[in-house]
Scaffold this motif. Sequence first.
Motif, PDB file in Angstrom:
ATOM      1  N   SER A  28     -28.861 -34.341  16.107  1.00 33.06           N
ATOM      2  CA  SER A  28     -27.561 -33.878  14.934  1.00 33.06           C
ATOM      3  C   SER A  28     -26.451 -34.130  14.678  1.00 33.06           C
ATOM      4  O   SER A  28     -26.338 -34.656  15.420  1.00 33.06           O
TER       5      SER A  28
ATOM      6  N   LEU B 258     -31.009 -31.302   6.335  1.00 28.96           N
ATOM      7  CA  LEU B 258     -29.599 -30.754   6.338  1.00 28.96           C
ATOM      8  C   LEU B 258     -29.422 -29.273   5.894  1.00 28.96           C
ATOM      9  O   LEU B 258     -30.101 -28.681   5.651  1.00 28.96           O
TER      10      LEU B 258
ATOM     11  N   ALA C  27     -34.946 -36.333   7.619  1.00 25.60           N
ATOM     12  CA  ALA C  27     -33.832 -36.404   7.690  1.00 25.60           C
ATOM     13  C   ALA C  27     -33.609 -34.921   7.089  1.00 25.60           C
ATOM     14  O   ALA C  27     -34.234 -34.452   5.689  1.00 25.60           O
TER      15      ALA C  27
ATOM     16  N   TYR D 285     -31.880 -34.993  12.349  1.00 24.45           N
ATOM     17  CA  TYR D 285     -32.525 -36.628  12.388  1.00 24.45           C
ATOM     18  C   TYR D 285     -33.292 -36.075  13.092  1.00 24.45           C
ATOM     19  O   TYR D 285     -33.841 -35.687  14.123  1.00 24.45           O
TER      20      TYR D 285
ATOM     21  N   LEU E 128     -26.396 -32.537  10.204  1.00 24.93           N
ATOM     22  CA  LEU E 128     -27.967 -33.104   9.138  1.00 24.93           C
ATOM     23  C   LEU E 128     -28.335 -33.186  10.127  1.00 24.93           C
ATOM     24  O   LEU E 128     -27.918 -33.636  11.498  1.00 24.93           O
TER      25      LEU E 128
END
Lengths: 327, 327, 327, 327
Positions: free
Chosen positions: D279, D201, D199, D261, D259
């Motif tokens: 995302s 950010l 993950a 992933y 975010l």
Amino acid sequence: MGLQFRNPLTKNVDNTGFSNISSAEGGRLVQKDGSSNLRKTGVPFWERFSLYHILIDMPSWKFLATIFSFYAVINVIFAIVYVIIGVENLQGIQVEHANVLSGFSEAFFFSAQTLTTVGYGHIAPVSVSANIVAALESFVGILSFAMVTGLLYGRFSHPRAYMKFSEKALVTPHKGYNSIMIRIATYKNNHLTDVEAQATLAMHINENGKDITKYYRLNLEISKIASLALSWTIVHLINEDSPLYDLSYEDFKNADIELIYFIKGFDEQFSNIVQQRTSYTVEEVEYGAKFTPAFHRSEDGTTTILEIDKIGAYERVDIFQHKTEKV
Amino acid sequence: MGLQFRNPLTKNVDNTGFSNISSAEGGRLVQKDGSSNLRKTGVPFWERFSLYHILIDMPSWKFLATIFSFYAVINVIFAIVYVIIGVENLQGIQVEHANVLSGFSEAFFFSAQTLTTVGYGHIAPVSVSANIVAALESFVGILSFAMVTGLLYGRFSHPRAYMKFSEKALVTPHKGYNSIMIRIATYKNNHLTDVEAQATLAMHINENGKDITKYYRLNLEISKIASLALSWTIVHLINEDSPLYDLSYEDFKNADIELIYFIKGFDEQFSNIVQQRTSYTVEEVEYGAKFTPAFHRSEDGTTTILEIDKIGAYERVDIFQHKTEKV
Amino acid sequence: MGLQFRNPLTKNVDNTGFSNISSAEGGRLVQKDGSSNLRKTGVPFWERFSLYHILIDMPSWKFLATIFSFYAVINVIFAIVYVIIGVENLQGIQVEHANVLSGFSEAFFFSAQTLTTVGYGHIAPVSVSANIVAALESFVGILSFAMVTGLLYGRFSHPRAYMKFSEKALVTPHKGYNSIMIRIATYKNNHLTDVEAQATLAMHINENGKDITKYYRLNLEISKIASLALSWTIVHLINEDSPLYDLSYEDFKNADIELIYFIKGFDEQFSNIVQQRTSYTVEEVEYGAKFTPAFHRSEDGTTTILEIDKIGAYERVDIFQHKTEKV
Amino acid sequence: MGLQFRNPLTKNVDNTGFSNISSAEGGRLVQKDGSSNLRKTGVPFWERFSLYHILIDMPSWKFLATIFSFYAVINVIFAIVYVIIGVENLQGIQVEHANVLSGFSEAFFFSAQTLTTVGYGHIAPVSVSANIVAALESFVGILSFAMVTGLLYGRFSHPRAYMKFSEKALVTPHKGYNSIMIRIATYKNNHLTDVEAQATLAMHINENGKDITKYYRLNLEISKIASLALSWTIVHLINEDSPLYDLSYEDFKNADIELIYFIKGFDEQFSNIVQQRTSYTVEEVEYGAKFTPAFHRSEDGTTTILEIDKIGAYERVDIFQHKTEKV
């Protein structure tokens, strides 16, 4: 059936991907063939499966039957269309006295000749409508043929482990402890390299009054071998580090345990990683047995013979009762 | 032939996947072509082999002969069926005076036209029975064709190492010690990256009166190279860390040893990992020799020339007799 | 041309797979397209190449031309055979006044109809000899078709990096040092993950009077990125750890160096690892330049635009002359 | 929108492959389907895409429509050519009163019979020109067919993750902290092993007056699981180590965060690594919610049922307001 777990050394693992809520699980976790015991809902039927993978994984005779049925059904459908259009649009057809059945059978054969693109031509479409249907059918034939080619190649080239597991896991005395052993071998002319084994114990445990499923990694004496040509006996010693260490014979038999084995290696023929998974429930564990040899020197002394059908062969032995000694 | 092993530093490895029971083994462990010297029994004949892999691994001329035989046999079978049904069901056939041979030959050609879906149509099935057989045959043709396509693509795309090993392993003086050297190169326009070599020594040893086989990892001077474009000489120094260190010339020659080499790399053309294995028995080790150069600058100075046929070329050299010095 | 190498900190690497005998090498080590500058001899011509890989790597127009030529040549050969047998064995052929050319052209078209299995049938083989040749030709047709299918799929599915490198390597001031920068991007709708870069410096050095080639790993500021969607500038800082640190501008220009870059990543579309290699010789290094931006926000602000043709674009900058300062 | 970032512990990462120049980026970085929000220019249109990958990634109905259109268009083109040459060169054609439309339709059907190699032969080319065109067309047919075979196999065998993500990322209290959770499951009969999650950010931050994009790795409670059969809830604890720790509810809502992933695993059916990326922007984060169970025991108790449509199902919960407590 929740078992109170006593060995404080053992640490469970939480990254198995299985659930730890006993009440949400049904039956064994892993089927004998390695697939998960799981049903998925909430997706449309056709999205729930990969038709391609079903077709390449089914047995050969089933696959051939499916393809042949498909061939027959397509021909029936197009034969019906030709009959509806009128078989008189097919030049050269021999229909006696406007016999519908005879018309259908001639249309069926014309359809087969069109679908396979053999197109003898003694029967041929003459009207626009028959020509359109025939042009469509030969297009369908081409596409179907392309599909069959892809499916057959998929069946041929799909990496498979061709691995045989012993039917039972044995509890065998080994190096002063009891141990859990299974034995594997590849049964085709394939050869695996860098083969890894992983053993996981699933156990239904009563913790703080709740029934939960806990998972433990079982240490293996040898967990990776350079090459799997002969058989490989995978050994977990039930020593002080084992979650099974302080379980008595009765505990062992009563516990709703499941031993999950996962084997992974590089197959030289497929040039790809292959994997195989299986599991042993309590009923599939033989308490007090050891494997008998599965390979021997050939009579002429020039090669080694591996007997695949003896991969699960075992004989009775006495095991350590150290549980009793300790208590 | 069991050799008493003296160097206490050497530690054998038990994860080679080979057996350590000398009495159960026959002949060399690894064949010159890298396959295991092993026969499998206890599985039905058809399950023992992957027909697909046999067909994609056989030489081109053998493969073509197999496919062509298959084509001929299928045509003969269907020709017989057409003759049994009666060649009069094939419209346009030219059978003189009910000649069976002539009938068979016409049926054979009609069969070929149907199987390949060429279907000229000057011969065409007219009865229901002939039509059914023809519809079946064209279906068989489509399937066979699909299979051939898959097999050919399998042959084309199957990753292969295309690697040539020196015929002999040499014992060569190097950096103050004797060493064991082999040399490899890729012989096609292929290019391997991240190439690893592993050398294992199999040795029949008498331990506590029992003949067992022990395996030792041989340290390599360089065991991984970034790219294999030129030749690579793989060097094991027979220094204090080597299980071969305290062996005399006679020990070496008498020992029933086997040097197993395993090479693995990523092939850029196949975009896949390729592997090759070979072994050298005592007879294939040359005591006191060194490789002669296998590449040189081209005459115009713009490129490097690698002579693949000189990959195993060597000349005589004196080796260290430090065994004698030590004793 | 041998350069005396002064920085005692730098350590060369010996596992590049390239040779270190300068006198045996000719021209640059790695071609601009990433292939090795190498010719192999000592193997028969046909074993020296993988025909399959040549056919799947050639440009589309060349491939189509090859396939079409093959089609034409096969037809010409079979047409000649039919003419030799006698075109009167082909029923329905229209030969005017025993014209050989006209006979050949009809035989050619019949051949094309047989090879492609279209088999109209207005021309059809009637004698045994013509039938045998036709049965053979349709078999050849099926096989060729299967081969073309395999080749086309091979061309489609062969993993390729689709990567563009800047034409020049730049020497750019960066973080208080000079640095060597190249820039790369993928130019198709592909996406690489876990992308690694490796830079190697090949240098012809005079050591103890002998001209040898030494190889140095160049440390990269960032050598692995999670995902290559935009462009990536690969940076080697010429700091104290760099083998290039104590080289003056003149040294640099005079040295017969070669910078070899190797990029490797997982391509999501091909679901495979792809690799690309290239090299920069002294002439392809731009002293005192920096890359200008290659991407910007789209006018509507909703996406990012990457200009592939600007991947090598640079502008002049002053570089550090710290060599001079130091001396 | 640039946010002043306060937690001194958080360290950003610079090897994501994304840019950190906010002003050069437009819109979200990663699309919901996992592709990059990026347009490439500066390469010719045809080099910008891999047609093969577009064709194997499009939905089935679109692919079939494309193939069918291609079939129709090729036939129209060749029909026009036959009409230009003159349909009288096609023996057996039934043109009433030199009707052009009727001639075109007959030529179209002859073209279809040639392209698919069905070749009935009731229409057949007789002149040299018609024969050349027909020989060419059947060659085109063979090639097109080979292409369709390759494309279909490509569609079948192309590894895909078949993974479903929860529509929203949830902010859920967990182990005394707030956490960010998403949930995934595979929705077909596929099985992934060695599944990893990552993950990242992305955050638009104002640093020294400049708007830049910074990237932070989010630690996951469990980042790798052995097997993905059931659902997997991927959890990032917003604890002291999290870059999100000292953000208030308002900060969180106002920040232009994304975010991203990335999931990667080995698919047993495809025998290949599969990947999926997605995302969540601020609008796709649900503040104060937790996932409700997605699997339960079957009624007969023998299996586990996973409800794929409930993979994103959640209910409201109170979350920790520890930001307030701290300030």
